[in-house]
Design an enzyme around this catalytic site. Structure first.
Site, PDB file in Angstrom:
ATOM      1  CB  ALA A  61      -0.913  -0.007   1.221  1.00 47.99           C
ATOM      2  N   GLY A 100      -0.619  -5.610  -0.467  1.00 49.96           N
ATOM      3  CA  GLY A 100      -1.512  -5.399  -1.604  1.00 49.96           C
ATOM      4  C   GLY A 100      -0.894  -5.804  -2.921  1.00 49.96           C
ATOM      5  CD  GLU A 103      -4.444  -8.197   0.031  1.00 46.09           C
ATOM      6  OE1 GLU A 103      -5.373  -8.652   0.712  1.00 46.09           O
ATOM      7  OE2 GLU A 103      -4.065  -7.012   0.102  1.00 46.09           O
ATOM      8  CD  GLU A 123      -1.007  -7.194   4.297  1.00 44.65           C
ATOM      9  OE1 GLU A 123      -1.291  -6.795   3.162  1.00 44.65           O
ATOM     10  OE2 GLU A 123      -0.428  -8.285   4.511  1.00 44.65           O
TER      11      GLU A 123
END
Length: 679
Positions: A61, A100, A103, A123
């Protein structure tokens, strides 16, 4: 343009160029969403490749968006659109695909990576969980067992392991990722049905969750996020994808609002802030350090040397006697052998490191070193003698550093003709393992010397915090009132095991008396059994030296397992009686207030005096140097969270027991009165 597209035959190549780490900020998400739409609308496009320019794939992120309202498209929705693409999408991974970024790769239909790439969902280290479908997609790709290791453990895995567990479909050749990703996309362009991750089944062996909890209970103790991660992964196994996503979103919403996640995110940013030195220009010239001298081949000196040897910097290590030198060199070699045995490095790497170590008995051999670090006995006269010698043999421009834990760096620098080249570099034991480095800025330390020390710290993988000159600097200065109060509490009637239990329940890995026994009660002992001026001296006089002798504040069995000691408690009670101290029952609250609130109070004084740059630097010192639980964010953040008025009220409540010299920090009192915080 941050996101660009180009056609290669029937493959649309989508490229992100968002330095330095291709973070998934708003512009990147928007660009990816538009690229997916472009691919869908172009009949000539049969497949899509997503890759990144620069040194890495999407590394996570955009941290500048933390704590702010997210702009659409948000990552979960963008990834659902990506996975729903009617044309196959290939993620081409190099560098790191983290959070992310991974992901995003999981939402693609295929994944190809170079062997040097690393992938992970870290995370949990911020007190949260992957919130864009990571807990639901990863188990469907690699199975529950591997997903637990990656998501709850938080550590990234290499590309070869990723291939083994099925996380990626193919390894590319280093330096040829772009071409091989396009070739792969052309190869699978017509394969149907598309392998959508959300449509796969997450495989879980019977009992996998219970076994994982049992195996990792100690590491997970006190943390909320790991259990939430397990719950989310279990949902991936037991529920349809859409329902699993709802579980994931509910859990992350709770975690983000929690004090633990706020504390862990605080430390994440605090660690980065600590590297910035107030008043130090960004263009400050650095002093090249291509060789290092270390004085003292004991545990500390050997550990310090290993930091530099491991990154290829030759070290000359000095001792006064051949026997001590041989012992120190043998210990360094043994430590490297253990690193090889545990898989932390290869035999070749260990051999290279050891070959860079030059042992000597002569100060003259330090003459060519760019940096010389003294790690001798913690005595001012001894250290002054060492620096006076160094001043004569060290070359012009060499940095002279003291590893002192407490002593005045300016007084040490004053015996040299070059105080601007002197500073403190306080490593924590074992120096080759512990992450923290206090860099002590003397009154005359030059900007270049300070900047070089901070840069070097990063090179040897340390987290450096700048401290001003005062007794004990930041960490040990704050430790002293804690230790003083712990010692006084056992005289007043608390058992060592009760004090330690309060610390363990708080989240520390050890209590003060466990730690004392581990280090050895005879450190600094005068060896005269008739002189019993402290409890430690009284214990040593009875042969209770700590773990190494089988007894100290505790009794120890052959496996060094501790049990409360009636003998030690009797010695403590007799010592208290000899000093006229009446013993009484002491509550856990009193232990906390006297040991931890006084520590916060001393931290406030450190800030008042400008000995730490910022409150968050103090938190970094205590998390990485003293075992303060990261989920409580360090002492100053913890004080913020429980309320500074709570701390002040507790100190006032205990004032009569804190000693005649105790004073509440004016900064702490003022902030408490105004309802302010340190951070």
């Amino acid at each position: 343009m941050i996101i660009t597209t180009e056609r290669t035959g029937d493959v649309l190549v989508v490229v992100s160029n968002n330095p330095p780490v291709n973070a998934l900020g708003h512009a990147v998400r928007l660009g990816l969403a538009k690229a997916i739409e472009e691919a869908a609308a172009d009949p000539a496009v049969k497949a899509v490749v997503i890759r990144c320019d620069g040194r890495t794939f999407f590394a996570g992120a955009d941290i500048t968006e933390f704590g702010k309202p997210m702009q659409d498209p948000q990552l979960p929705e963008m990834l659902e659109a990506l996975e729903a693409s009617g044309k196959p999408v290939v993620a081409a991974i190099h560098g790191t695909a983290l959070g992310g970024g991974l992901e995003t790769a999981l939402a693609c239909h295929y994944r190809i990576a170079v062997p040097s790439a690393k992938m992970g969902l870290p995370e949990v280290k911020l007190g949260i969980l992957p919130g864009a479908g990571g807990t639901q997609r990863l188990p469907r790709v690699v199975g529950a067992a591997a997903a637990l290791e990656m998501i709850v453990g938080g550590a990234p895995i290499g590309a070869k392991k990723a291939l083994d567990v099925g996380l990626i479909d193919r390894l590319a050749t280093e330096g040829n990722l772009a071409a091989e990703a396009i070739a792969f996309a052309q190869e699978i362009a017509d394969v149907r049905p598309l392998p959508r991750t959300s449509e796969k089944t997450a495989v879980a062996e019977p009992g996998v969750f219970e076994a994982f909890r049992a195996a990792n209970a100690r590491k997970m103790k006190g943390f909320e996020a790991p259990e939430a991660c397990i719950t989310a992964i279990k949902a991936a196994v037991e529920l349809p994808f859409a329902e699993g996503l709802e579980v994931e979103r509910g859990l992350i919403k709770t975690l983000v609002a929690s004090d633990q996640s706020k504390a862990q995110r605080h430390i994440f940013f605090a660690e980065r802030a600590a590297a910035k030195v107030d008043g130090l220009p960004a263009d400050t010239p650095l002093i090249p350090v291509q060789s290092v001298g270390v004085i003292g081949a004991g545990t500390m000196g050997g550990g310090i040397a290993m930091n530099f040897l491991s990154i290829g910097i030759p070290v000359t290590i000095l001792e006064m006697k051949q026997e001590a030198l041989d012992r120190g060199v043998a210990t360094v070699a043994k430590n490297y052998a253990n690193n090889v045995k545990s898989g932390r490095m290869t035999q070749e790497q260990a051999d290279k490191a050891v070959a860079l170590l030059k042992p000597t008995l002569s100060y003259d051999d330090l003459g060519a070193a760019d940096l010389i670090i003294e790690a001798v006995f913690e005595n001012m006269d001894v250290k002054k003698e060492v620096f006076a010698k160094l001043d004569k043999v060290a070359k012009a421009g060499a940095i002279l550093a003291s590893n002192t834990s407490y002593l005045d760096v300016d007084e040490i620098a004053a015996v040299t003709s070059r105080p601007e080249y002197v500073l403190g570099m306080h490593f924590f034991s074992p120096a080759n393992v512990m992450k923290l480095l206090e860099v002590v800025r003397g009154a005359k330390t030059s900007d270049s010397v300070l900047a070089t020390a901070m840069s070097l710290a990063k090179s040897i993988k340390k987290i450096a915090v700048v401290a001003g000159v005062c007794y004990g600097f930041i960490g040990n200065r704050m430790l002293k009132p804690r230790q003083d109060q712990a010692g006084q509490l056992i005289l007043e009637g608390a058992k060592p095991s009760d004090v330690d239990r309060v610390f363990l329940d708080f989240g520390f890995p050890m209590g003060p008396f466990q730690l004392a026994d581990l280090a050895g009660l005879d450190i600094g002992w005068h060896r005269d059994p008739t002189r019993r001026e402290t409890v430690r001296e009284a214990l040593c006089a009875e042969g209770r030296l700590g773990q190494k002798s089988g007894s100290g504040f505790y009794d120890y069995d052959e496996k060094r397992q501790r049990t409360p000691s009636p003998v030690a408690e009797k010695i403590i009670a007799e010592y208290a009686a000899s000093k006229g101290i009446a013993q009484r029952v002491i509550s856990d609250d009193e232990v906390r207030e006297r040991c931890l609130y006084t520590l916060v109070n001393e931290g406030a004084k450190v800030l008042e005096e400008g000995k730490a740059q910022r409150a968050s630097d103090i938190d970094v010192v205590w998390v990485f140097g003293y075992g303060w639980p990261v989920y409580l964010g360090g002492p100053m953040k913890w004080a913020d969270q429980i309320g500074l008025k709570t701390v002040v009220d507790g100190l006032k409540r205990q004032a009569d027991r804190l000693g005649p010299d105790f004073t509440i920090s004016p900064l702490l009192a003022a902030k408490a009165e105004k309802g302010e915080t340190f951070n």
